[in-house]
Design a protein around this motif. Sequence first.
Motif, PDB file in Angstrom:
ATOM      1  N   VAL A  22      27.091  35.633  18.741  1.00 57.74           N
ATOM      2  CA  VAL A  22      28.295  35.783  19.568  1.00 57.74           C
ATOM      3  C   VAL A  22      28.140  35.028  20.878  1.00 57.74           C
ATOM      4  O   VAL A  22      29.047  34.317  21.312  1.00 57.74           O
ATOM      5  CB  VAL A  22      28.608  37.274  19.823  1.00 57.74           C
ATOM      6  N   VAL A  23      26.984  35.145  21.511  1.00 57.74           N
ATOM      7  CA  VAL A  23      26.739  34.449  22.778  1.00 57.74           C
ATOM      8  C   VAL A  23      26.776  32.940  22.553  1.00 57.74           C
ATOM      9  O   VAL A  23      27.388  32.196  23.318  1.00 57.74           O
ATOM     10  CB  VAL A  23      25.401  34.890  23.404  1.00 57.74           C
ATOM     11  N   ALA A  27      29.839  30.016  23.996  1.00 59.47           N
ATOM     12  CA  ALA A  27      29.506  28.815  24.770  1.00 59.47           C
ATOM     13  C   ALA A  27      30.234  28.703  26.108  1.00 59.47           C
ATOM     14  O   ALA A  27      31.068  27.842  26.305  1.00 59.47           O
ATOM     15  CB  ALA A  27      29.757  27.576  23.925  1.00 59.47           C
ATOM     16  N   GLY A  28      29.945  29.592  27.016  1.00 58.20           N
ATOM     17  CA  GLY A  28      30.502  29.496  28.352  1.00 58.20           C
ATOM     18  C   GLY A  28      31.810  30.244  28.560  1.00 58.20           C
ATOM     19  O   GLY A  28      32.283  30.346  29.675  1.00 58.20           O
ATOM     20  N   ALA A  29      32.416  30.736  27.491  1.00 62.48           N
ATOM     21  CA  ALA A  29      33.640  31.532  27.637  1.00 62.48           C
ATOM     22  C   ALA A  29      33.273  32.853  28.313  1.00 62.48           C
ATOM     23  O   ALA A  29      32.136  33.327  28.196  1.00 62.48           O
ATOM     24  CB  ALA A  29      34.271  31.802  26.279  1.00 62.48           C
ATOM     25  N   PRO A  30      34.205  33.445  29.029  1.00 67.23           N
ATOM     26  CA  PRO A  30      33.894  34.719  29.687  1.00 67.23           C
ATOM     27  C   PRO A  30      33.564  35.811  28.652  1.00 67.23           C
ATOM     28  O   PRO A  30      34.264  35.957  27.656  1.00 67.23           O
ATOM     29  CB  PRO A  30      35.176  35.078  30.430  1.00 67.23           C
ATOM     30  N   LEU A  52      22.439  37.457  28.464  1.00 67.86           N
ATOM     31  CA  LEU A  52      23.319  37.316  29.628  1.00 67.86           C
ATOM     32  C   LEU A  52      23.006  38.423  30.624  1.00 67.86           C
ATOM     33  O   LEU A  52      23.669  39.462  30.655  1.00 67.86           O
ATOM     34  CB  LEU A  52      24.793  37.408  29.198  1.00 67.86           C
ATOM     35  N   PRO A  53      21.989  38.231  31.457  1.00 67.60           N
ATOM     36  CA  PRO A  53      21.544  39.304  32.362  1.00 67.60           C
ATOM     37  C   PRO A  53      22.625  39.826  33.299  1.00 67.60           C
ATOM     38  O   PRO A  53      22.570  40.982  33.711  1.00 67.60           O
ATOM     39  CB  PRO A  53      20.410  38.668  33.156  1.00 67.60           C
TER      40      PRO A  53
END
Length: 78
Positions: A22-23, A27-30, A52-53
């Motif tokens: 999913v991350v 690719a940079g989407a919120p 995504l800390p």
Amino acid sequence: MNATDSATNYEILPAEALVEHVVRVSAGAPICLTSSFQTEDMVALHMLRRHLPDVPVIFLETGYHFKELLAYRGSHGR
């Protein structure tokens, strides 16, 4: 959805692999996580924060929280 996504059977992916996927495809989407801070939410948050800390967490008020959780949220909320 692309050809790779349609060929992926998400139901058989281990949880960590699914979060990583999913991350990667985002690719940079919120990205954010909605959470009522139940046990399963904390596991998902832990896995997501490995990638995504600083992922934002949107608190879901269910009306069934312990007062300690609400106090913690109040002292750490935005």
